[in-house]
Design a protein around this motif. Sequence first.
Motif, PDB file in Angstrom:
ATOM      1  N   LEU A 218       0.805  -1.336   0.035  1.00 38.33           N
ATOM      2  CA  LEU A 218      -0.055   0.053  -0.002  1.00 38.33           C
ATOM      3  C   LEU A 218       0.796   1.407  -0.065  1.00 38.33           C
ATOM      4  O   LEU A 218       0.460   2.360  -0.776  1.00 38.33           O
ATOM      5  N   GLN A 219       2.025   1.296   0.745  1.00 36.01           N
ATOM      6  CA  GLN A 219       2.766   2.469   0.648  1.00 36.01           C
ATOM      7  C   GLN A 219       3.447   2.687  -0.409  1.00 36.01           C
ATOM      8  O   GLN A 219       3.675   3.836  -0.926  1.00 36.01           O
ATOM      9  N   GLN A 220       3.760   1.466  -1.231  1.00 35.14           N
ATOM     10  CA  GLN A 220       4.405   1.715  -2.341  1.00 35.14           C
ATOM     11  C   GLN A 220       3.507   2.101  -3.651  1.00 35.14           C
ATOM     12  O   GLN A 220       3.876   2.950  -4.377  1.00 35.14           O
ATOM     13  N   ILE A 221       2.202   1.916  -3.540  1.00 43.58           N
ATOM     14  CA  ILE A 221       1.194   2.213  -4.359  1.00 43.58           C
ATOM     15  C   ILE A 221       1.057   3.876  -4.167  1.00 43.58           C
ATOM     16  O   ILE A 221       0.885   4.435  -5.152  1.00 43.58           O
ATOM     17  N   GLU A 222       1.177   4.368  -2.928  1.00 44.95           N
ATOM     18  CA  GLU A 222       0.911   5.757  -2.699  1.00 44.95           C
ATOM     19  C   GLU A 222       1.965   6.604  -3.337  1.00 44.95           C
ATOM     20  O   GLU A 222       1.659   7.639  -3.928  1.00 44.95           O
ATOM     21  N   VAL A 223       3.136   6.181  -3.206  1.00 42.20           N
ATOM     22  CA  VAL A 223       4.346   6.569  -3.848  1.00 42.20           C
ATOM     23  C   VAL A 223       4.490   6.459  -5.431  1.00 42.20           C
ATOM     24  O   VAL A 223       4.501   7.669  -5.940  1.00 42.20           O
ATOM     25  N   VAL A 224       3.956   5.320  -5.979  1.00 43.64           N
ATOM     26  CA  VAL A 224       4.238   5.199  -7.307  1.00 43.64           C
ATOM     27  C   VAL A 224       2.989   5.607  -8.182  1.00 43.64           C
ATOM     28  O   VAL A 224       3.246   6.200  -9.503  1.00 43.64           O
ATOM     29  N   ALA A 225       1.934   5.350  -7.765  1.00 42.97           N
ATOM     30  CA  ALA A 225       0.637   5.646  -8.387  1.00 42.97           C
ATOM     31  C   ALA A 225       0.454   7.082  -9.061  1.00 42.97           C
ATOM     32  O   ALA A 225       0.266   7.189 -10.226  1.00 42.97           O
ATOM     33  N   PRO A 226       0.871   8.236  -8.364  1.00 44.86           N
ATOM     34  CA  PRO A 226       0.684   9.596  -9.050  1.00 44.86           C
ATOM     35  C   PRO A 226       1.887   9.671 -10.126  1.00 44.86           C
ATOM     36  O   PRO A 226       1.791  10.735 -10.875  1.00 44.86           O
ATOM     37  N   THR A 227       2.905   8.844 -10.417  1.00 46.43           N
ATOM     38  CA  THR A 227       3.849   9.132 -11.301  1.00 46.43           C
ATOM     39  C   THR A 227       3.391   8.453 -12.603  1.00 46.43           C
ATOM     40  O   THR A 227       2.515   7.992 -13.025  1.00 46.43           O
ATOM     41  N   LYS A 228       4.193   8.730 -13.729  1.00 45.09           N
ATOM     42  CA  LYS A 228       3.984   8.197 -14.987  1.00 45.09           C
ATOM     43  C   LYS A 228       4.879   6.762 -15.224  1.00 45.09           C
ATOM     44  O   LYS A 228       4.918   6.255 -16.164  1.00 45.09           O
ATOM     45  N   ALA A 229       5.387   6.225 -14.152  1.00 47.83           N
ATOM     46  CA  ALA A 229       6.455   5.117 -14.345  1.00 47.83           C
ATOM     47  C   ALA A 229       5.419   3.981 -14.657  1.00 47.83           C
ATOM     48  O   ALA A 229       4.414   3.537 -14.170  1.00 47.83           O
ATOM     49  N   VAL A 371       9.278   0.223 -12.141  1.00 54.17           N
ATOM     50  CA  VAL A 371       9.025  -0.121 -10.633  1.00 54.17           C
ATOM     51  C   VAL A 371       8.358  -1.648 -10.624  1.00 54.17           C
ATOM     52  O   VAL A 371       7.476  -1.879 -11.452  1.00 54.17           O
ATOM     53  N   ARG A 372       8.659  -2.119  -9.664  1.00 54.42           N
ATOM     54  CA  ARG A 372       8.492  -3.380  -9.360  1.00 54.42           C
ATOM     55  C   ARG A 372       7.811  -3.577  -8.052  1.00 54.42           C
ATOM     56  O   ARG A 372       8.224  -3.254  -7.091  1.00 54.42           O
ATOM     57  N   LEU A 373       6.435  -4.206  -8.112  1.00 54.59           N
ATOM     58  CA  LEU A 373       5.896  -4.441  -6.794  1.00 54.59           C
ATOM     59  C   LEU A 373       5.529  -5.979  -6.790  1.00 54.59           C
ATOM     60  O   LEU A 373       5.296  -6.732  -7.690  1.00 54.59           O
ATOM     61  N   TRP A 374       6.166  -6.705  -5.486  1.00 54.21           N
ATOM     62  CA  TRP A 374       5.915  -7.972  -5.303  1.00 54.21           C
ATOM     63  C   TRP A 374       4.808  -8.159  -4.303  1.00 54.21           C
ATOM     64  O   TRP A 374       4.687  -7.623  -3.176  1.00 54.21           O
ATOM     65  N   ILE A 375       3.832  -8.963  -4.818  1.00 56.47           N
ATOM     66  CA  ILE A 375       2.463  -9.061  -3.894  1.00 56.47           C
ATOM     67  C   ILE A 375       2.766 -10.832  -3.513  1.00 56.47           C
ATOM     68  O   ILE A 375       2.842 -11.575  -3.864  1.00 56.47           O
ATOM     69  N   PRO A 376       3.077 -10.522  -2.160  1.00 60.74           N
ATOM     70  CA  PRO A 376       3.436 -11.731  -1.105  1.00 60.74           C
ATOM     71  C   PRO A 376       2.337 -12.722  -1.295  1.00 60.74           C
ATOM     72  O   PRO A 376       0.994 -12.502  -1.210  1.00 60.74           O
ATOM     73  N   PRO A 377       2.380 -14.096  -1.336  1.00 61.94           N
ATOM     74  CA  PRO A 377       1.723 -15.117  -1.335  1.00 61.94           C
ATOM     75  C   PRO A 377       0.722 -15.257  -0.010  1.00 61.94           C
ATOM     76  O   PRO A 377       1.281 -14.703   1.022  1.00 61.94           O
ATOM     77  N   LEU A 378      -0.514 -15.900   0.116  1.00 62.53           N
ATOM     78  CA  LEU A 378      -1.136 -15.767   1.439  1.00 62.53           C
ATOM     79  C   LEU A 378      -0.687 -16.412   2.681  1.00 62.53           C
ATOM     80  O   LEU A 378      -0.587 -16.030   3.543  1.00 62.53           O
ATOM     81  N   ALA A 379       0.466 -17.374   2.261  1.00 63.10           N
ATOM     82  CA  ALA A 379       1.063 -18.188   3.263  1.00 63.10           C
ATOM     83  C   ALA A 379       2.088 -17.216   4.195  1.00 63.10           C
ATOM     84  O   ALA A 379       2.288 -17.262   5.179  1.00 63.10           O
ATOM     85  N   GLN A 380       2.380 -15.884   3.599  1.00 65.95           N
ATOM     86  CA  GLN A 380       3.088 -15.051   4.087  1.00 65.95           C
ATOM     87  C   GLN A 380       2.292 -14.063   4.642  1.00 65.95           C
ATOM     88  O   GLN A 380       3.001 -12.965   4.870  1.00 65.95           O
ATOM     89  N   ARG A 381       0.890 -14.006   4.643  1.00 64.54           N
ATOM     90  CA  ARG A 381       0.235 -13.070   5.286  1.00 64.54           C
ATOM     91  C   ARG A 381      -0.975 -13.497   5.967  1.00 64.54           C
ATOM     92  O   ARG A 381      -2.255 -13.365   6.102  1.00 64.54           O
TER      93      ARG A 381
END
Length: 518
Positions: A218-229, A371-381
């Motif tokens: 979520l924190q990464q989304i807030e930083v990256v979303a407003p950019t054109k990356a 920019v790369r976002l890694w979504i953790p598997p459910l086993a790690q959540r």
Amino acid sequence: MDNQDFSQISPVFFLQTFILELMHACEQEGGDYCESLIERIAKSAGLYFEQTYRDEFRRDGELNRVDYIDLILALKNHIGGNFSLTSVESDTISVVNSRCPFGDGVTNFPELCRMTSSVFGGIAARNFGYAKVEIRKSIAKQEGGCEVCIHTNPTGTADKPGLEYWREQRPQDKQEMAELHSRIEERMRNVWWNKPRQHAAKPAPAIVAKSPAMQKVLQQIEVVAPTKATVLINGETGVGKELIARALHAMSDRGHKPFVAINCGAIPESLIESALFGHEKGAFTGAIEVHQGFFERAEGGTLFLDEVDSLSAAAQTRLLRVLQEGEMERVGGKHTLSVDVRIVSASNRILEHHAEQGSFRQDLFYRLNVVRLWIPPLAQRPEDLPHLVQLILKRLNEKYGKLVQSVSREVMGQIRAYSWPGNVRELENTLERSVLFCKGGELAQLELDNQAIPAPVPTGDWHAHKQRVLDEAEQQYLKKALQCHRGDVRQVAADMSLTTRAVYGKLKKHGISANQFK
């Protein structure tokens, strides 16, 4: 605890049972109720325990490290634990435990570890100014023991998981995270409901992010979303990559424009170029009129390319031109069209491996992987599980007219113990199947695939079957070892009695990236 004889019930057993049932009842409430209640109780109790220690040993002022260690070890051991000190560094105190005071029943409720975290953290913060409690291992997660690290210096702890505690009253990270989560969900709902023709019959998407790993996303989304990356989303099948792509779109200034999602792997190779870039009349047999592709339909907005690794070589070349020049041509066309589309791509594979092997263009990989976002598997959540269950039950009740409000302790234990190789999608399917057969308000039986369907009898070549089984076992072991050692390949190599180079070779063979586990 189920084997306890009634005649042997003791006050300790009574309180343990009461706490476990209290936690289960809180869990059914969903939201932040369970977490906030645990933390509040633990902090208040920790203050009482600290004062009791001070009174008995006549300690005034701030406790030093020796007193703090003596307090937390004695506290846990007096109630039936087996805690001991393993190390004291300049800013970190590490303790281990081989016996849980709450008994065997704790395996169904790892949230009880939050009590230890909040007691340790609250006392440390009051005396040292700051604490971050990292639970590296937990008996509640069936990891063979507990290992807890208390970090007392905020510098250098940003990359460490755990809850933070401060002496002074200041905006807590938890509150800030809740506000960020609320902002993202509100933007996603607004985008969703502004397109009633497309989504009228479907519930608005929602992200569950109670785990540190998902909160980082979520924190990464807030930083990256407003950019054109451009953004590349990596994660196993079923983790919710499209959901994250929608959040990126909603939080950007393109949120009022189209969001177009396409599964590249679901379109035949002969049609993928036409689907993406469109075609002119007469471009090929059957092209009887001009066709606008997904790029043109997403003009001004976001194009989500799932399974981007399945694109043909020709489609990769066209996509690279769009990313480099911002323009394209329809199939069979002679006119260049300007394109204003943000690309968000996703894959459940490691694209750089395909680039190294030549099946995916390296220059395109670099363009997609800004920019790369890694979504953790459910086993790690594990922290997300109760909230996901409640969210899914709510949707299923609306879909089928059911009144299933909660799951039993036994079912929640099954949910926590299962590895969920299909991640959130598998959890949804399993709960849907289970809810259909549920007759009351509490789900008491979980219809897991591995229980409902007998394992097929292997046929064909024995050696090939044996190799497949060995490969699957090796792959699972590597993932578990990397998770245990937080991506440290050297420690994994030591466990396997192999060289680091050999382990890297196996990781490459199975398409596993150690960075995913750090």
